[in-house]
Design a protein around this motif. Structure first.
Motif, PDB file in Angstrom:
ATOM      1  N   TRP A   1       0.838  -1.207   0.000  1.00  0.00           N
ATOM      2  CA  TRP A   1       0.000   0.000   0.000  1.00  0.00           C
ATOM      3  C   TRP A   1       0.875   1.260   0.000  1.00  0.00           C
ATOM      4  O   TRP A   1       0.663   2.178  -0.790  1.00  0.00           O
TER       5      TRP A   1
ATOM      6  N   GLU B   1       7.892  -6.687  -4.819  1.00  0.00           N
ATOM      7  CA  GLU B   1       7.184  -7.764  -5.513  1.00  0.00           C
ATOM      8  C   GLU B   1       8.133  -8.809  -6.100  1.00  0.00           C
ATOM      9  O   GLU B   1       7.725  -9.938  -6.358  1.00  0.00           O
TER      10      GLU B   1
ATOM     11  N   ARG C   1      -2.503 -10.666  -2.602  1.00  0.00           N
ATOM     12  CA  ARG C   1      -3.304 -10.309  -3.790  1.00  0.00           C
ATOM     13  C   ARG C   1      -4.699 -10.904  -3.705  1.00  0.00           C
ATOM     14  O   ARG C   1      -5.684 -10.270  -4.069  1.00  0.00           O
ATOM     15  N   ARG C   2      -4.795 -12.149  -3.215  1.00  0.00           N
ATOM     16  CA  ARG C   2      -6.103 -12.773  -3.039  1.00  0.00           C
ATOM     17  C   ARG C   2      -6.941 -11.939  -2.064  1.00  0.00           C
ATOM     18  O   ARG C   2      -8.116 -11.702  -2.287  1.00  0.00           O
TER      19      ARG C   2
ATOM     20  N   GLU D   1      -6.593  -8.720  -1.380  1.00  0.00           N
ATOM     21  CA  GLU D   1      -6.952  -7.445  -2.021  1.00  0.00           C
ATOM     22  C   GLU D   1      -8.119  -7.609  -2.984  1.00  0.00           C
ATOM     23  O   GLU D   1      -9.001  -6.752  -3.043  1.00  0.00           O
ATOM     24  N   GLU D   2      -8.114  -8.689  -3.735  1.00  0.00           N
ATOM     25  CA  GLU D   2      -9.155  -8.906  -4.742  1.00  0.00           C
ATOM     26  C   GLU D   2     -10.477  -9.360  -4.133  1.00  0.00           C
ATOM     27  O   GLU D   2     -11.546  -8.904  -4.532  1.00  0.00           O
ATOM     28  N   ARG D   3     -10.402 -10.288  -3.189  1.00  0.00           N
ATOM     29  CA  ARG D   3     -11.624 -10.935  -2.695  1.00  0.00           C
ATOM     30  C   ARG D   3     -11.998 -10.572  -1.263  1.00  0.00           C
ATOM     31  O   ARG D   3     -13.074 -10.939  -0.797  1.00  0.00           O
ATOM     32  N   ARG D   4     -11.086  -9.942  -0.546  1.00  0.00           N
ATOM     33  CA  ARG D   4     -11.291  -9.610   0.864  1.00  0.00           C
ATOM     34  C   ARG D   4     -11.603 -10.847   1.701  1.00  0.00           C
ATOM     35  O   ARG D   4     -12.418 -10.824   2.613  1.00  0.00           O
ATOM     36  N   THR D   5     -10.964 -11.971   1.356  1.00  0.00           N
ATOM     37  CA  THR D   5     -11.118 -13.210   2.097  1.00  0.00           C
ATOM     38  C   THR D   5      -9.743 -13.814   2.365  1.00  0.00           C
ATOM     39  O   THR D   5      -8.769 -13.461   1.719  1.00  0.00           O
TER      40      THR D   5
ATOM     41  N   GLU E   1     -12.386 -17.778   2.694  1.00  0.00           N
ATOM     42  CA  GLU E   1     -12.666 -18.067   1.285  1.00  0.00           C
ATOM     43  C   GLU E   1     -13.309 -19.443   1.178  1.00  0.00           C
ATOM     44  O   GLU E   1     -12.840 -20.400   1.778  1.00  0.00           O
TER      45      GLU E   1
END
Length: 124
Positions: A37, A51, A64-65, A67-71, A123
């Motif tokens: 961030w 990275e 990344r998971r 950030e994308e899915r919030r799980t 998830e």
């Protein structure tokens, strides 16, 4: 915030993420998220460097998971909670349970990590 403040925050978070990757009980992914961030807002070069670090390959996938899915995956949650409370036990055994302040600090960190794992959705 100024660019320098973001770089300082990202650098501190990176150091803690590296420590978390090497030390049991200290999480990696939350610190990595903060570093990503901060560097995304301050320095493309530092972001690319972070990275590219092989030490964070698996943590970056989870970050990344998130950030994308919030799980958070169930296995990651179980590993984090097990490591956190295992650190409490290891700290207690190493100190013969004679240092209640240290045990309280490690226990509070484990409790905070457990709460975070409970708070974020799993998830499916």
């Amino acid at each position: 915030m100024s660019r320098l403040v973001y770089i300082v925050i990202g650098s501190i978070a990176t150091g803690l993420a590296i420590a978390g990757a090497l030390l049991p009980g200290l999480p990696t992914t939350p610190f990595l998220l903060v570093a990503l961030w901060a560097f995304a807002r301050s320095s493309e070069r530092l972001l690319r460097w972070l990275e590219a670090l092989p030490l964070f390959r698996h943590a970056l996938v989870e970050a990344r998971r998130f950030e994308e899915r919030r799980t958070i995956r169930r296995g990651v949650k179980l590993t984090a909670i097990t490591m956190a409370w295992g650190s409490v036990l290891l700290t207690g055994l190493a100190s013969s349970f004679s240092n209640p302040v240290l045990l309280g600090i490690v226990g509070a960190a484990a409790l905070g990590g457990t709460f975070a794992m409970w708070w974020f959705p799993t998830e499916t």
